[in-house]
Design a protein around this motif. Structure first.
Motif, short mmCIF file in Angstrom:
data_model
loop_
_atom_site.label_atom_id
_atom_site.label_comp_id
_atom_site.label_asym_id
_atom_site.label_seq_id
_atom_site.Cartn_x
_atom_site.Cartn_y
_atom_site.Cartn_z
N PRO A 282 5.83 7.55 -11.94
CA PRO A 282 6.39 8.85 -12.32
C PRO A 282 7.81 8.97 -11.75
CG PRO A 282 4.74 9.09 -10.59
CD PRO A 282 4.73 7.67 -11.01
N PRO A 283 8.70 9.65 -12.41
CA PRO A 283 8.48 10.48 -13.61
C PRO A 283 8.61 9.70 -14.92
CG PRO A 283 10.72 10.79 -12.84
CD PRO A 283 10.08 9.82 -11.88
N ARG A 284 8.62 8.39 -14.86
CA ARG A 284 8.71 7.62 -16.10
C ARG A 284 7.46 7.85 -16.95
NH1 ARG A 284 10.22 1.49 -15.01
NH2 ARG A 284 10.07 1.59 -17.30
N GLU A 285 7.64 7.89 -18.28
CA GLU A 285 6.51 8.13 -19.17
C GLU A 285 5.80 6.82 -19.49
OE1 GLU A 285 7.86 10.10 -22.65
OE2 GLU A 285 8.31 12.00 -21.60
N ILE A 286 4.56 6.99 -19.94
CA ILE A 286 3.77 5.83 -20.37
C ILE A 286 4.36 5.29 -21.66
CG2 ILE A 286 1.48 5.09 -21.17
CD1 ILE A 286 0.31 7.31 -19.42
N HIS A 287 4.45 3.97 -21.74
CA HIS A 287 4.94 3.35 -22.98
C HIS A 287 3.93 3.62 -24.09
CE1 HIS A 287 5.91 0.19 -25.90
NE2 HIS A 287 7.13 0.24 -25.40
N PRO A 288 4.37 4.12 -25.24
CA PRO A 288 3.41 4.47 -26.31
C PRO A 288 2.58 3.27 -26.77
CG PRO A 288 5.60 5.37 -26.77
CD PRO A 288 5.76 4.42 -25.61
N PHE A 289 1.28 3.48 -26.88
CA PHE A 289 0.38 2.47 -27.45
C PHE A 289 -0.76 3.21 -28.15
CE2 PHE A 289 -1.45 3.49 -23.37
CZ PHE A 289 -2.82 3.40 -23.56
N ARG A 290 -1.56 2.47 -28.91
CA ARG A 290 -2.63 3.07 -29.70
C ARG A 290 -3.96 2.39 -29.37
NH1 ARG A 290 -0.51 4.13 -35.76
NH2 ARG A 290 -1.83 5.98 -35.47
N SER A 291 -5.05 2.99 -29.85
CA SER A 291 -6.37 2.42 -29.60
C SER A 291 -6.47 1.00 -30.15
CB SER A 291 -7.45 3.29 -30.26
OG SER A 291 -7.44 4.59 -29.71
N TRP A 292 -5.82 0.75 -31.28
CA TRP A 292 -5.89 -0.57 -31.89
C TRP A 292 -5.30 -1.65 -30.98
CZ3 TRP A 292 -8.54 -2.82 -35.52
CH2 TRP A 292 -8.13 -4.07 -36.01
N ASP A 293 -4.27 -1.31 -30.19
CA ASP A 293 -3.68 -2.28 -29.26
C ASP A 293 -4.70 -2.70 -28.21
OD1 ASP A 293 -1.16 -2.06 -30.55
OD2 ASP A 293 -0.75 -0.23 -29.42
N LYS A 349 -10.99 -3.10 -45.92
CA LYS A 349 -9.78 -3.90 -45.71
C LYS A 349 -9.20 -3.68 -44.31
CE LYS A 349 -8.55 -3.99 -50.61
NZ LYS A 349 -7.54 -3.63 -51.64
N PRO A 350 -8.48 -4.70 -43.78
CA PRO A 350 -7.97 -4.61 -42.40
C PRO A 350 -7.12 -3.38 -42.13
CG PRO A 350 -7.82 -6.86 -43.21
CD PRO A 350 -8.24 -6.03 -44.36
N HIS A 351 -6.22 -2.99 -43.07
CA HIS A 351 -5.36 -1.84 -42.79
C HIS A 351 -6.18 -0.56 -42.68
CE1 HIS A 351 -5.69 -1.27 -47.20
NE2 HIS A 351 -5.45 -0.01 -46.93
N ALA A 352 -7.28 -0.46 -43.46
CA ALA A 352 -8.15 0.72 -43.36
C ALA A 352 -8.91 0.72 -42.04
CB ALA A 352 -9.11 0.77 -44.55
N ILE A 353 -9.34 -0.46 -41.59
CA ILE A 353 -10.02 -0.56 -40.30
C ILE A 353 -9.11 -0.08 -39.18
CG2 ILE A 353 -10.97 -2.18 -38.63
CD1 ILE A 353 -11.98 -3.86 -40.94
N GLN A 354 -7.86 -0.53 -39.21
CA GLN A 354 -6.91 -0.14 -38.18
C GLN A 354 -6.64 1.36 -38.20
OE1 GLN A 354 -3.42 -2.59 -38.14
NE2 GLN A 354 -2.27 -1.24 -36.79
N GLU A 355 -6.56 1.95 -39.37
CA GLU A 355 -6.30 3.38 -39.48
C GLU A 355 -7.49 4.18 -38.95
OE1 GLU A 355 -4.94 6.67 -42.85
OE2 GLU A 355 -5.32 4.58 -43.40
N ILE A 356 -8.71 3.75 -39.28
CA ILE A 356 -9.90 4.44 -38.76
C ILE A 356 -9.97 4.34 -37.24
CG2 ILE A 356 -12.43 4.38 -38.71
CD1 ILE A 356 -12.34 3.52 -41.64
N CYS A 357 -9.63 3.17 -36.71
CA CYS A 357 -9.66 2.97 -35.26
C CYS A 357 -8.69 3.91 -34.55
CB CYS A 357 -9.30 1.51 -34.94
SG CYS A 357 -9.17 1.14 -33.19
N ASN A 358 -7.52 4.13 -35.14
CA ASN A 358 -6.49 4.94 -34.47
C ASN A 358 -6.66 6.43 -34.69
OD1 ASN A 358 -5.05 2.79 -33.32
ND2 ASN A 358 -3.95 2.40 -35.24
N LYS A 359 -7.25 6.85 -35.82
CA LYS A 359 -7.22 8.26 -36.19
C LYS A 359 -8.57 8.95 -36.20
CE LYS A 359 -3.00 7.80 -38.97
NZ LYS A 359 -2.37 8.02 -40.30
N GLN A 360 -9.65 8.27 -36.64
CA GLN A 360 -10.94 8.95 -36.78
C GLN A 360 -11.75 8.81 -35.50
OE1 GLN A 360 -11.29 7.98 -41.53
NE2 GLN A 360 -13.15 8.30 -40.39
#
Length: 547
Positions: A282-293, A349-360
């Motif tokens: 702190p006070p540095r912010e966390i580097h943005p990442f997603r569930s898929w990472d 499809k892979p892109h749909a899997i990634q979207e569900i992982c990150n958003k739903q």
């Protein structure tokens, strides 16, 4: 070399392969001659078969006849409902053996139909008279006490009366000869039908035993070969088998509450790591990442589970896949697979899997899970560890759940036994001796001969004699699977797999968090606590909430 009668058409080599015990046990049911009600012995806690009673007991099918027809119709019929994947088994092999068994019986029934026409239909009055005698004998045989002997005595008595009737027949000329033939020819037809039935019964039993012993028994499906340019049945069968294979490879599964993930078994354990996302500097912010990472890093590490520091065997190579899990009701009798532009050949499809992982991650909709699966004990044990990563506000949660699908019910592993009976010795009535019985008893010959003309009219035959109602949502493997916890070594394998998987998941996730500037001290402490908790030696019904 296949055993039994040779049929024109392709042979599908299926047995003798590693990991096929569950598949071949299920396939052997197509060749069995047990009573149909024995399918109830294979019911488990969550899935129950039904025996649909017919109108006339004489037309009742046996287990093999009903099973092979029910499975073939359910897996291959046009417009059928979706199926549940059979992890640890190959449904295409099972349905091919069902088709092969149906073809063998159809060939037998064609010959029996000829017998019925030549020796029965032409001499219909005599056939009806003998059938009434057999029905009365069967009724008496079901009674308690000495009714079985009484039924046999009745048949012998009728035979003596028939001989006296032939000798003292009051009719003469053509009518007299027809009446004599009507009494004798159905009996000769019964001997002819018995030879046909015994040859087929020996063939079916040899295939039944061969599948369970691991010998090379091929399922020959001649209807898969076009016999004329205009024939469409073979093409329809090919398309149905292709659809069955594509559905088996689908990455979409269904969660049915306490039943667990259909096809993977009930959830026996659940471990959750949930901590606040706090910056390491702190006070540095966390580097943005997603569930898929996080999931992608876990996937890479789980693919290396078979590697270890010591050369002591360890894990076989697992199957690591991304799954889309759809929730359904506990008592739902059907499922609906995802469709649309994001689905191709039952694969999300892979892109749909990634979207569900990150958003739903909250509320309604499908969910993403990463699964690592082992098929062990020749397909008798399926272990699946499912991992999901969610981020809600400032809390990251990593959940690992264990699913186990046990062995196929022992009913499907029973080998054919020669029919025998214990009788008292003549001079020593206090001692018994075992005598062999005919492979096809008298009443069975009559049943098969009477059913034969209706074999090609399946709905009518099912209405008259009954059928098997398969448990829904139907999947060959999970519908007749037992729990693995009664088998000590299978239970040990399930419990042992949890700890290393949990540690790999946590280490891979913590590495991603460090790389993105997250303080991992609390995550590490929580991971150490769960690492000890996972060694609790008792599985639980994790989906039965005490609320």
């Amino acid at each position: 070399m296949s055993v039994g009668t040779e049929w024109d058409g392709p042979q599908v080599p299926v047995s003798g392969d590693e990991g096929q015990a569950a598949t071949l046990a299920l396939a052997s049911a197509a060749y069995r001659d047990n009573p149909i009600v024995e399918i109830k012995k294979a019911d488990n806690e969550w899935h129950e078969s039904t025996v649909k009673a017919g109108r006339i007991p004489l037309f009742r099918p046996n287990l093999g006849e009903a099973f092979s027809r029910a499975v073939a119709d359910r897996l291959l019929a046009p417009g059928r409902k979706p199926l549940i994947q059979s992890f640890g088994a190959d449904p295409q092999v099972v349905v091919e053996h069902c088709l092969a068994a149906n073809h063998i019986r159809r060939d037998r029934d064609d010959k029996l139909t000829l017998v019925m026409v030549v020796c029965g239909l032409i001499f219909l009055p005599g056939l009806i008279a003998w059938l009434l005698v057999f029905l009365l004998r069967s009724f008496l045989a079901k009674r308690e006490g000495r009714a079985g002997a009484l039924g046999t005595a009745l048949l012998a008595g009728v035979g003596v009366l028939a001989v006296l009737f032939l000798l003292k027949l009051p009719f003469h000329g053509l009518l007299g000869w027809y009446i004599r033939a009507a009494v004798v020819v159905p009996v000769l037809g019964w001997f002819w039908a018995r030879r046909v039935c015994e040859r087929t019964a020996a063939d079916l039993r040899e295939r039944w035993a061969g599948l369970l012993s691991g010998s090379s028994v091929g399922a020959k499906v001649p209807e898969a070969v076009p016999r004329s340019p205009g024939e469409t049945a073979a093409e329809q069968l090919r398309q149905s088998l292709a659809r069955l294979g594509a559905e088996q490879r689908s990455n979409s599964v269904f969660y049915a509450g306490p039943k667990g993930i259909l096809g993977m078994g009930t959830r026996w354990g659940s471990w959750q790591l949930a901590e606040e996302l706090v910056s390491a500097e702190p006070p540095r912010e966390i580097h943005p990442f997603r569930s898929w990472d996080v999931i992608r890093a876990i996937h890479d590490q789980l693919s290396l589970l078979e590697r270890g520091p010591l050369n002591t065997g360890g894990f076989p190579r697992p199957s690591v896949r991304h799954w889309i899990v759809t929730p359904i009701g506990e008592k739902a009798d059907a499922v609906s697979r995802p469709d649309g532009t994001d689905v191709e050949a039952f694969q999300v499809k892979p892109h749909a899997i990634q979207e569900i992982c990150n958003k739903q991650q909250f509320g309604s909709g499908d969910r993403h899970y990463l699964g690592v699966q082992w098929t062990l004990w020749d397909g008798q044990l399926v272990l699946t560890m499912m991992i999901t990563v969610t981020v809600l506000h400032e809390t990251l949660r990593i959940e690992v759940t264990g699913h186990a699908l046990g062995p196929v019910n022992p009913l499907f592993h029973a080998k054919p036994a020669a029919p025998t009976k214990d009788v008292a010795k003549t001079l020593k009535p206090w001692e018994n001796r075992t005598v062999k019985l005919p492979l096809v008893p008298t009443d069975e010959v009559v049943r098969l001969a009477v059913r034969a003309p209706l074999t090609r009219f399946t709905p009518t035959l099912n209405w008259l004699g009954g059928s098997i109602g398969l448990p829904e949502p139907f999947g060959l493997r999970h519908s007749w699977a037992d729990q693995p916890w009664r088998h000590r070594f299978m239970a040990d394998d399930a419990l042992r797999a949890a700890t290393p998987v949990l540690r790999v998941v946590h280490s891979a996730a913590i590495k991603v968090l460090k790389e993105n500037g997250v303080d991992t001290e609390k995550f590490g402490a929580r991971s150490a606590f769960l690492s000890g908790l996972v060694q609790d030696p008792s599985p639980r019904k994790a989906d039965l909430y005490d609320a």
